[in-house]
Design a protein around this motif. Structure first.
Motif, PDB file in Angstrom:
ATOM      1  N   VAL A   1       0.803  -1.129   0.048  1.00 32.14           N
ATOM      2  CA  VAL A   1       0.253   0.213   0.109  1.00 32.14           C
ATOM      3  C   VAL A   1       0.927   1.175  -0.129  1.00 32.14           C
ATOM      4  O   VAL A   1       1.645   1.324   1.089  1.00 32.14           O
ATOM      5  N   MET A   2       0.857   2.085  -1.021  1.00 34.80           N
ATOM      6  CA  MET A   2       1.686   3.377  -1.129  1.00 34.80           C
ATOM      7  C   MET A   2       0.790   4.491  -1.224  1.00 34.80           C
ATOM      8  O   MET A   2      -0.330   4.682  -1.906  1.00 34.80           O
ATOM      9  N   LEU A   3       0.761   5.331   0.011  1.00 36.40           N
ATOM     10  CA  LEU A   3      -0.176   6.455  -0.043  1.00 36.40           C
ATOM     11  C   LEU A   3       0.501   7.718  -0.824  1.00 36.40           C
ATOM     12  O   LEU A   3       1.744   7.858  -0.516  1.00 36.40           O
ATOM     13  N   ALA A   4      -0.147   8.484  -1.202  1.00 39.79           N
ATOM     14  CA  ALA A   4       0.354   9.526  -2.157  1.00 39.79           C
ATOM     15  C   ALA A   4      -0.375  10.808  -1.933  1.00 39.79           C
ATOM     16  O   ALA A   4      -1.701  10.566  -2.183  1.00 39.79           O
TER      17      ALA A   4
ATOM     18  N   VAL B   1      -1.948   1.952  -4.973  1.00 36.80           N
ATOM     19  CA  VAL B   1      -1.680   3.257  -4.755  1.00 36.80           C
ATOM     20  C   VAL B   1      -2.842   4.000  -4.096  1.00 36.80           C
ATOM     21  O   VAL B   1      -4.155   3.901  -4.679  1.00 36.80           O
ATOM     22  N   VAL B   2      -3.064   4.541  -2.952  1.00 40.53           N
ATOM     23  CA  VAL B   2      -4.165   5.205  -2.389  1.00 40.53           C
ATOM     24  C   VAL B   2      -3.670   6.750  -2.764  1.00 40.53           C
ATOM     25  O   VAL B   2      -2.851   7.500  -1.832  1.00 40.53           O
ATOM     26  N   ASP B   3      -4.613   7.335  -3.726  1.00 41.98           N
ATOM     27  CA  ASP B   3      -4.359   8.650  -4.033  1.00 41.98           C
ATOM     28  C   ASP B   3      -5.172   9.418  -3.016  1.00 41.98           C
ATOM     29  O   ASP B   3      -6.287   9.645  -2.821  1.00 41.98           O
ATOM     30  N   ASN B   4      -4.545  10.227  -2.202  1.00 42.07           N
ATOM     31  CA  ASN B   4      -5.171  10.869  -0.972  1.00 42.07           C
ATOM     32  C   ASN B   4      -5.599  12.222  -1.114  1.00 42.07           C
ATOM     33  O   ASN B   4      -5.467  13.245  -0.612  1.00 42.07           O
ATOM     34  N   GLY B   5      -6.468  12.403  -2.375  1.00 45.37           N
ATOM     35  CA  GLY B   5      -6.912  13.735  -2.863  1.00 45.37           C
ATOM     36  C   GLY B   5      -5.996  14.451  -3.514  1.00 45.37           C
ATOM     37  O   GLY B   5      -6.099  15.715  -3.006  1.00 45.37           O
TER      38      GLY B   5
ATOM     39  N   PHE C   1      -2.739  10.990   6.937  1.00 44.51           N
ATOM     40  CA  PHE C   1      -1.847   9.784   6.727  1.00 44.51           C
ATOM     41  C   PHE C   1      -2.394   8.521   7.420  1.00 44.51           C
ATOM     42  O   PHE C   1      -2.578   7.420   6.864  1.00 44.51           O
ATOM     43  N   VAL C   2      -3.185   8.634   8.732  1.00 44.61           N
ATOM     44  CA  VAL C   2      -3.738   7.323   9.281  1.00 44.61           C
ATOM     45  C   VAL C   2      -4.618   6.854   8.508  1.00 44.61           C
ATOM     46  O   VAL C   2      -4.907   5.742   8.087  1.00 44.61           O
ATOM     47  N   ARG C   3      -5.681   7.859   8.284  1.00 47.02           N
ATOM     48  CA  ARG C   3      -7.017   7.431   7.533  1.00 47.02           C
ATOM     49  C   ARG C   3      -6.776   6.874   5.968  1.00 47.02           C
ATOM     50  O   ARG C   3      -7.223   6.141   5.412  1.00 47.02           O
ATOM     51  N   GLY C   4      -5.743   7.757   5.467  1.00 46.49           N
ATOM     52  CA  GLY C   4      -5.513   7.308   3.890  1.00 46.49           C
ATOM     53  C   GLY C   4      -4.940   5.577   4.119  1.00 46.49           C
ATOM     54  O   GLY C   4      -5.385   5.007   3.087  1.00 46.49           O
ATOM     55  N   ASN C   5      -3.897   5.347   4.923  1.00 46.11           N
ATOM     56  CA  ASN C   5      -3.496   4.114   4.932  1.00 46.11           C
ATOM     57  C   ASN C   5      -4.344   2.992   5.468  1.00 46.11           C
ATOM     58  O   ASN C   5      -4.440   2.081   4.819  1.00 46.11           O
ATOM     59  N   ASN C   6      -5.425   3.403   6.323  1.00 47.65           N
ATOM     60  CA  ASN C   6      -6.433   2.509   6.819  1.00 47.65           C
ATOM     61  C   ASN C   6      -7.264   2.244   5.651  1.00 47.65           C
ATOM     62  O   ASN C   6      -8.034   1.294   5.284  1.00 47.65           O
TER      63      ASN C   6
ATOM     64  N   ASP D   1      -6.953   8.303  16.237  1.00 46.94           N
ATOM     65  CA  ASP D   1      -7.155   9.513  17.111  1.00 46.94           C
ATOM     66  C   ASP D   1      -5.800  10.304  16.717  1.00 46.94           C
ATOM     67  O   ASP D   1      -5.794  11.270  16.970  1.00 46.94           O
ATOM     68  N   TYR D   2      -4.891   9.574  15.807  1.00 44.59           N
ATOM     69  CA  TYR D   2      -3.750  10.293  15.108  1.00 44.59           C
ATOM     70  C   TYR D   2      -4.262  10.725  13.756  1.00 44.59           C
ATOM     71  O   TYR D   2      -4.758  10.276  13.034  1.00 44.59           O
ATOM     72  N   HIS D   3      -3.504  11.842  13.438  1.00 42.27           N
ATOM     73  CA  HIS D   3      -3.574  12.430  12.133  1.00 42.27           C
ATOM     74  C   HIS D   3      -2.360  12.027  11.221  1.00 42.27           C
ATOM     75  O   HIS D   3      -2.495  11.270  10.059  1.00 42.27           O
ATOM     76  N   THR D   4      -1.266  12.290  11.501  1.00 41.39           N
ATOM     77  CA  THR D   4       0.141  12.159  11.013  1.00 41.39           C
ATOM     78  C   THR D   4       1.062  12.107  12.157  1.00 41.39           C
ATOM     79  O   THR D   4       0.923  13.312  12.788  1.00 41.39           O
ATOM     80  N   TYR D   5       1.999  11.253  12.184  1.00 40.46           N
ATOM     81  CA  TYR D   5       3.078  11.034  13.285  1.00 40.46           C
ATOM     82  C   TYR D   5       2.606  10.437  14.540  1.00 40.46           C
ATOM     83  O   TYR D   5       1.352  10.806  14.934  1.00 40.46           O
ATOM     84  N   ALA D   6       3.494   9.626  14.805  1.00 42.31           N
ATOM     85  CA  ALA D   6       3.291   8.995  16.319  1.00 42.31           C
ATOM     86  C   ALA D   6       2.381   7.702  16.092  1.00 42.31           C
ATOM     87  O   ALA D   6       2.390   6.931  17.071  1.00 42.31           O
TER      88      ALA D   6
END
Length: 866
Positions: free
Chosen positions: A8-11, A37-41, A68-73, A187-192
């Motif tokens: 899974v590649m998030l872009a 490839v997840v095109d994150n908008g 990042f989190v919801r895109g990967n999910n 609970d996270y958006h991006t990082y951690a």
């Protein structure tokens, strides 16, 4: 059967990055793995350009950037529910063809492995990531142990290791983990979120592993790099959420607490052991609270700054010290172990030579001693150490010292032996050099690279005979220089074998690095072994490589930390509940440093400070960074009293009016000095340094009848140059002052123990000159002194301390020349000194009259104004 994997590649925007990632990814061996490839908008050309890859990848387009989190999910939910999931960033370059097969093999190497990451580099020579660790102290994490961006030399490539977490720029996640704990925490958006997920997996029974055999290039912050403020905001938000979830769990992971008194920066030989030990103890669940063992004796210019350029160590350093420590470990100079206060005190250092009486006393003053080897333990017991002595070996960092370290080899095809040694009577490298010259000739393609610590010796002179021998073996003698911590193994991996001396450290590092080791013991046997290792180099190398894995496993710092943790647990169970009272310092005697201004008295006072003499709270010392960045070691209270006492008789430091022989002592000066003396004697051994005491000795001398005099001297021309530059005095005036101060200092020490320290000799040979001073002080009755290590002395006594000289040396009177000769060779301590030069007496008398007249004029002016 091989488990299927879905990548899974998030872009999000940054199509150039995504294209490079896709192109390099698709050129590797994917072994039938599908790519999503997840095109994150994305709002740039990414959606249109992805169409060209439709036959090789699937594309999931999200209507807007979900983070990042919801895109990967979204990607995890869209792949085959029976396959493992590999999360990769679009700012990666896949430079290793078998990367996926290696990650999969690592992930399925055991049922408890759940998540696997890899080494990430920036493509420009730096290592970015090799396993993460987040601290409950502030929620900040590190991607390698030091937290620094290190030069990539192959560290962490020596094998697989269990870690707290990995960054999800590249992470292989087994399907069992996803089934057990679900997707990333929203609970996270991006990082951690990656650290959170790894800890959740661990709580469910799965380990996270760094696969050292995989390295990918990461052009990190591909999506947030252009907006640093936004990235910092996201980092802060991620840390806040992470601590809310995990702070209590991380704090509960510490099962032991230890006060570690040592050095993380200087002295370097202590820091090389203490730094990796502290990191390993922290990972082993020991809550380390750090303080500098050397803080009382190191001058401020050498003391630790509070920043070790290492996030982990700085985090441990910031933790508050417990009010009543239960267990304390002093790692370093035994003479400083008395500075450690805890209910149970442990001393740990290497005893490479027979301990002297002071070392035995230091050992017997604490509760137990750790020695790195059985031979060192036996040495202590034989010398009279009565407290328990345990063997606690020092370790090697297997992540930084292993056979996969990439180092350049000899370009001439020579077989290279490495000798790592100090030029002292422990290593005795001259014996190794002699044996090597007997083992090989100049015609044989074998070279010895002798990497020597040159402190206290002129290496060129000591090895000149070897260099001039046309028939002897090929030898290169190199003085040791400071090497970054992560690059030290390059020294070993650049050689083919180690020629080992008495100290264990180099042999341990060479063995971990996979080098054959030849010990320098019996001369005849040594020569045979040297030649045998060279002749059968391939067999020797195979044997060494086989031993490397065992050494790294059994003598790695992690194994040492586990032994330490177990011992701490045993001590904790046996400790009584009543805290121990602090141990008072035991010392006696003091020294007074006298000499002319600009003669090196500050340097010598700092040397006494290194030797453990107490001169007062450093905060009370005078300072002027523009004049002397390292400090004067002059007490402000004594300085003010001396200036006031001279002014009371119409004098100052440069106009030394003679004191009337029948005059009463200056009571205010005596009162101040008496108070200072009482404080100093409570912290003996002590020292005082103030050049004006040469002029005021009749006032304070009787108060310190048992103090030793340390008389610091410097050539009259050099002093005149420095005084002229600082104060604008003429050369005759400065020379007359030099003579006056030195004669006064000689008179002050006439009836008591005294020693002369030649500042020029100190600069030329710091260690030998310091040893003479140390021995003289002990002979004078000072007790409780410590002998500083050679690196401490050399670091403090630097030729850069010498102040500028006159371009043309001023002419000396004959009396000046005779006095300097008597001071320089010590004759002034044995024979009557030359009488003062008449010209000097006349000059100072004339200046004194002019000074007194000036004061009278100033006084009359004040009266008229009033």
């Amino acid at each position: 059967m091989t488990r299927r994997a879905s990548i899974v590649m998030l872009a999000w925007n940054a199509w150039a990055l995504t294209r490079r990632a896709l192109d390099t990814l698709l050129a590797t061996d994917l072994d039938a793995a599908d790519v999503l490839v997840v095109d994150n908008g994305s709002t740039d050309e990414t959606p249109a350009e992805l169409a060209a890859y439709a036959d090789r990848v699937r594309v999931l387009r999200l209507p807007e950037n979900a983070g990042f989190v919801r895109g990967n999910n979204a990607g995890i939910a869209a792949v085959d529910p029976a396959s493992d999931v590999v999360l990769v960033n679009n700012d990666l370059e896949f430079t290793q063809r078998d990367w996926l097969a290696r990650l999969r093999r690592c992930a399925h190497g055991g049922d408890a492995v759940g998540i696997v990451g890899c080494r990430l580099v920036d493509g420009e020579g730096s290592l970015l990531h090799a396993g993460t660790r987040v601290y409950a102290d502030d929620g900040a994490g590190v991607q390698i142990a030091s937290g620094r961006v290190e030069r990539d030399v192959g560290q962490y490539a020596g094998g697989d290791r269990v870690v707290q977490g990995v960054v999800f720029a590249a992470a292989y996640i087994r399907r069992e983990v996803i089934s057990a704990i679900g997707a990333l925490h929203e609970d996270y958006h991006t990082y951690a979120e990656d650290s959170d997920y790894c800890l959740r997996a661990h709580a469910a029974g799965f380990f996270t592993v760094l696969c050292g055999g995989v390295t990918l290039v990461h052009r990190q912050h591909g999506s947030t790099g252009a907006d640093r403020a936004w990235r910092e905001q996201l980092l802060g938000a991620g840390r806040t959420v992470f601590l809310r979830h995990w702070r209590a769990t991380l704090e509960a992971g510490y099962t032991q607490r230890l006060v570690l008194a040592s050095a993380w920066d200087f002295p370097h030989d202590v820091a090389e052991v203490a730094r990796p030990l502290a990191r390993a103890l922290d990972e082993a669940g020991v809550d380390v609270r750090y303080r500098s063992l050397y803080r009382r004796v190191l001058p401020h210019a050498l003391a630790e700054t509070g920043d070790s350029r290492d996030h982990t160590l700085n985090t441990l350093r910031a933790r508050p010290m417990p009010a009543a420590p239960r267990i304390g470990l002093a790692l370093g100079d035994p003479q400083l172990w008395r500075e450690l206060h805890a209910d149970h005190r442990i001393g740990w250092t290497a005893f490479d030579r027979a301990p002297d009486a002071a070392t035995v006393d230091a050992c017997n003053a604490i509760d137990e001693v750790w020695a790195p080897t059985a031979a060192q333990r036996d040495r202590l017991v034989a010398a009279g150490v009565a407290v328990p002595v345990l063997v606690m070996p020092w370790g090697v960092d297997p992540d930084y010292c292993h056979p996969q370290i990439v180092a350049p080899k000899n370009p001439h095809g020579e077989f290279v032996y490495l000798l790592v040694a100090s030029w002292d009577d422990v290593d005795r490298p001259w014996l190794a050099l002699r044996a090597f010259t007997r083992a090989f000739t100049h015609d044989e393609p074998v070279r010895l690279v002798a990497w020597i610590d040159p402190l206290g010796v002129d290496l060129a002179a000591a090895t000149r005979a070897l260099a001039l021998d046309p028939h002897g073996a090929r030898i290169s003698v190199l003085p040791q220089r400071r090497v970054p911590e992560e690059e030290r193994a390059l020294i070993y991996r650049g050689a083919d074998a180690l020629f080992a001396t008495a100290r264990e450290g180099p042999a341990l590092h060479a063995a971990a690095a996979g080098l054959p080791v030849v010990a320098a013991d019996d001369a005849a046997l040594t020569i045979d072994r040297l030649r045998e290792t060279w002749r059968d180099r391939h067999a020797a190398r195979r044997t060494a490589l086989a031993a490397s894995a065992r050494v790294r496993r059994e003598r790695g710092w992690a194994a040492v930390a586990e032994r330490v943790r177990e011992r701490l647990a045993d001590i904790e169970r046996a400790l009584p509940m009543t805290p121990r009272a602090p141990v008072p310092r035991r010392g006696a005697g003091g020294a007074i440093v006298l000499g002319m201004h600009r003669s090196g008295t500050s340097c010598v006072a700092g040397l006494l400070h290194l030797m453990g003499c107490y001169g007062g709270d450093e905060a009370g010392f005078l300072s002027n960074p523009d004049e002397n960045a390292r400090g004067f070691f002059e007490r402000g209270d004594l300085h003010a009293a001396c200036v006031e006492a001279l002014a009371a008789r119409g004098a100052d430091w440069s106009i030394p009016l003679d004191r009337d022989a029948n005059a009463e002592p200056d009571r205010r000066l005596r009162g101040t000095f008496d108070t200072i003396r009482a404080e100093l004697e409570s912290r003996a051994p002590w020292f005082v340094k103030e050049p004006r005491l040469c002029l005021l000795w009749p006032d304070i001398g009787p108060l310190v009848a048992d103090a030793a005099i340390v008389h610091v001297v410097r050539a009259p021309g050099a002093v005149a140059a420095s005084v002229a530059a600082r104060d604008g005095l003429t050369a005759p005036h400065a020379l007359a002052l030099w003579e006056h101060y030195n004669l006064a200092a000689l008179a002050a020490g006439a009836s008591r123990p005294r020693t002369i320290v030649d500042y020029h000799a100190l600069l030329a040979d710091p260690v030998a000159t310091a040893r003479r001073l140390y021995d003289a002080l002990r002979d004078a009755g000072l007790r409780g002194l410590r002998w500083p290590s050679a690196p401490e002395i050399v670091a403090w006594v630097s030729p850069r301390l010498a102040h500028r000289r006159l371009a043309r040396t001023p002419p000396l009177l004959a009396e000046h020349a005779r006095l300097w000769a008597a001071l320089a060779d010590g004759g002034a301590l044995r024979e009557p000194v030359p009488a003062p030069a008449p010209d000097s007496v006349a000059l100072l008398a004339r200046l004194a009259v002019e000074h007194a007249e000036m004061l009278r004029r100033q006084h009359r002016g004040k009266v008229k104004k009033s």
